[in-house]
Write an enzyme that holds these catalytic residues in place. Structure first.
Site, PDB file in Angstrom:
ATOM      1  N   ASN A  10       0.836  -1.120   0.062  1.00 15.82           N
ATOM      2  CA  ASN A  10      -0.051  -0.064  -0.046  1.00 15.82           C
ATOM      3  C   ASN A  10       0.789   1.329  -0.025  1.00 15.82           C
ATOM      4  OD1 ASN A  10      -1.806   2.014   0.636  1.00 15.82           O
ATOM      5  ND2 ASN A  10      -2.221   1.444   2.521  1.00 15.82           N
ATOM      6  N   TRP A  11       1.089   2.059  -1.176  1.00 17.45           N
ATOM      7  CA  TRP A  11       1.791   3.153  -1.198  1.00 17.45           C
ATOM      8  C   TRP A  11       1.226   4.176  -0.869  1.00 17.45           C
ATOM      9  CZ3 TRP A  11       3.901   2.589  -7.076  1.00 17.45           C
ATOM     10  CH2 TRP A  11       4.660   1.585  -7.265  1.00 17.45           C
ATOM     11  N   LYS A  12       0.025   4.228  -0.209  1.00 13.57           N
ATOM     12  CA  LYS A  12      -0.546   5.524   0.234  1.00 13.57           C
ATOM     13  C   LYS A  12      -0.231   6.568  -0.557  1.00 13.57           C
ATOM     14  CE  LYS A  12       0.034   3.526   4.807  1.00 13.57           C
ATOM     15  NZ  LYS A  12       0.080   3.425   6.244  1.00 13.57           N
ATOM     16  N   HIS A 100      -9.408   1.197   5.389  1.00 17.91           N
ATOM     17  CA  HIS A 100      -7.933   1.565   6.160  1.00 17.91           C
ATOM     18  C   HIS A 100      -8.201   2.514   7.282  1.00 17.91           C
ATOM     19  CE1 HIS A 100      -3.721   2.679   6.549  1.00 17.91           C
ATOM     20  NE2 HIS A 100      -3.577   1.745   5.956  1.00 17.91           N
ATOM     21  N   GLU A 102      -6.400   4.984   8.037  1.00 18.87           N
ATOM     22  CA  GLU A 102      -6.144   6.473   7.786  1.00 18.87           C
ATOM     23  C   GLU A 102      -7.615   6.890   7.183  1.00 18.87           C
ATOM     24  OE1 GLU A 102      -2.721   5.713   5.514  1.00 18.87           O
ATOM     25  OE2 GLU A 102      -1.447   5.345   7.490  1.00 18.87           O
ATOM     26  N   GLU A 172      -4.603  -4.489  11.247  1.00 16.02           N
ATOM     27  CA  GLU A 172      -3.543  -3.307  11.065  1.00 16.02           C
ATOM     28  C   GLU A 172      -3.904  -2.826  12.492  1.00 16.02           C
ATOM     29  OE1 GLU A 172      -1.732  -2.488   6.875  1.00 16.02           O
ATOM     30  OE2 GLU A 172      -3.519  -1.180   7.480  1.00 16.02           O
ATOM     31  N   GLY A 178       3.174   2.914  10.744  1.00 19.90           N
ATOM     32  CA  GLY A 178       4.181   3.942  10.423  1.00 19.90           C
ATOM     33  C   GLY A 178       5.035   4.184  11.541  1.00 19.90           C
ATOM     34  N   SER A 218       4.131  -1.643  10.240  1.00 14.65           N
ATOM     35  CA  SER A 218       5.400  -1.642  10.321  1.00 14.65           C
ATOM     36  C   SER A 218       6.209  -3.275   9.837  1.00 14.65           C
ATOM     37  CB  SER A 218       6.075  -1.413  11.897  1.00 14.65           C
ATOM     38  OG  SER A 218       5.607  -0.112  12.046  1.00 14.65           O
ATOM     39  N   GLY A 239       3.128  -0.853   4.344  1.00 17.55           N
ATOM     40  CA  GLY A 239       3.275   0.561   3.690  1.00 17.55           C
ATOM     41  C   GLY A 239       4.634   0.908   3.371  1.00 17.55           C
ATOM     42  N   GLY A 240       5.170   1.779   4.212  1.00 20.76           N
ATOM     43  CA  GLY A 240       6.251   2.222   4.012  1.00 20.76           C
ATOM     44  C   GLY A 240       7.465   1.367   3.402  1.00 20.76           C
TER      45      GLY A 240
HETATM   46  P1  13P Z   1       3.537   0.620   7.576  1.00 14.37           P
HETATM   47  O1  13P Z   1       3.814  -0.682   7.047  1.00 14.37           O
HETATM   48  O2  13P Z   1       4.228   1.680   6.797  1.00 14.37           O
HETATM   49  O3  13P Z   1       3.263   0.578   8.937  1.00 14.37           O
HETATM   50  O4  13P Z   1       1.894   0.757   7.185  1.00 14.37           O
HETATM   51  C1  13P Z   1       1.126  -0.178   7.428  1.00 14.37           C
HETATM   52  C2  13P Z   1      -0.160   0.247   6.566  1.00 14.37           C
HETATM   53  O5  13P Z   1      -1.006   1.062   7.124  1.00 14.37           O
HETATM   54  C3  13P Z   1      -0.440  -0.534   5.205  1.00 14.37           C
HETATM   55  O6  13P Z   1      -1.774  -0.337   4.849  1.00 14.37           O
END
Ligand code: 13P
Length: 256
Positions: A10-12, A100, A102, A172, A178, A218, A239-240
């Protein structure tokens, strides 16, 4: 029941379409073919990158599925700024992330909206990745299961078993996103197991065994193998660490 692992990036709101093309090309170069025969991989870039990545996957027959980060529940209409699930299906999007944290926390997405989106995504032949998870306060108050299982209940209510069986659930914990903090693999397993048990209770054993449950928060190359060794963890929503093709390729190749 053997569930094919699903590793999703997930590149956000990162990587414009030029950066996206470079990242996917590099990832393809780094991931060997044998790995993607036993692991499904989906990439969820921003909307503006989807067409570029679809073309790349299609032209070079890359072993990656295209994913989106969210969508609206209606097919069309006066919804300025929203994206129709019909348009995503037309772009060969296979997986759509729904709910998600967010989107829930920053953009007011409710459990009811999540349920409507799940229906819309399935109606158009795509697979929802339904995100659930607790805040740090909820965890410390001992409310993790109440929160997560409540989110599961509304996401699956009223659906046929076959529709539930084809869902992907992403657990999650919000405090792990993050932050560099990961749930221990035992903690993540405990919640993922409770999710599967809840689905078993609401449906039957075959349906619960078919659902793929991802862990997210993470995830990196250093912790993926331990997470994936857990019996109820079938993949990761990354994510990251998915923005960097070297790191993401190592995560995809977690089996060694
Ligand atoms: P991180 O891997 O950056 O913690 O993000 C997780 C995430 O929200 C994936 O959707």
């Amino acid at each position: 029941m053997t569930r094919t692992p699903l590793i999703s990036g997930n590149w956000k709101m990162h990587h414009n379409h030029f950066e996206a093309i470079q990242t996917v090309q590099k990832l393809h170069y780094l991931v060997d073919k044998e790995t993607t025969e036993s692991v499904d991989v989906s990439i969820h870039p921003p909307f503006t990158d989807l067409r570029s990545i679809q073309t790349l996957i299609d032209a070079d027959d890359l072993p990656f599925a295209l994913g989106a980060q969210h969508c609206h529940w209606e097919d069309k209409g006066a919804f300025t700024g929203e994206v129709s699930p019909v348009f995503l299906a037309k772009l060969d999007v296979k997986y759509v992330i729904v709910g998600h944290s967010e989107r829930r926390e920053l953009f007011g997405e409710t459990d009811e909206m999540v349920a409507a989106k799940v229906s819309a995504i399935q109606k158009h032949g795509m697979t929802p990745i339904v995100c659930v998870g607790e805040t740090l306060d909820e965890r410390e108050a001992g409310d993790t299961e109440d929160k997560v299982l409540g989110q599961i209940d509304t996401a699956v209510a009223g659906r046929a078993k076959a529709q539930i069986a084809s869902l992907v659930i992403a657990y999650e914990p919000i405090w792990a996103i993050g932050t560099g903090k990961t749930a221990t693999s035992d903690d993540a397993q405990t919640v993922c197991h409770s999710i599967r048990e809840r689905i078993r209770h609401l449906t039957d054993a075959a349906t619960a065994d078919a659902v793929r449950i991802q862990y997210g928060g993470s995830v990196k190359a250093a912790n993926i193998a331990e997470l994936m060794a857990q019996p109820d963890i079938d993949g990761a929503l990354v994510g990251g660490a998915s923005l960097d093709p070297d790191e993401f390729a190592k995560i995809i190749a977690y089996q060694g």
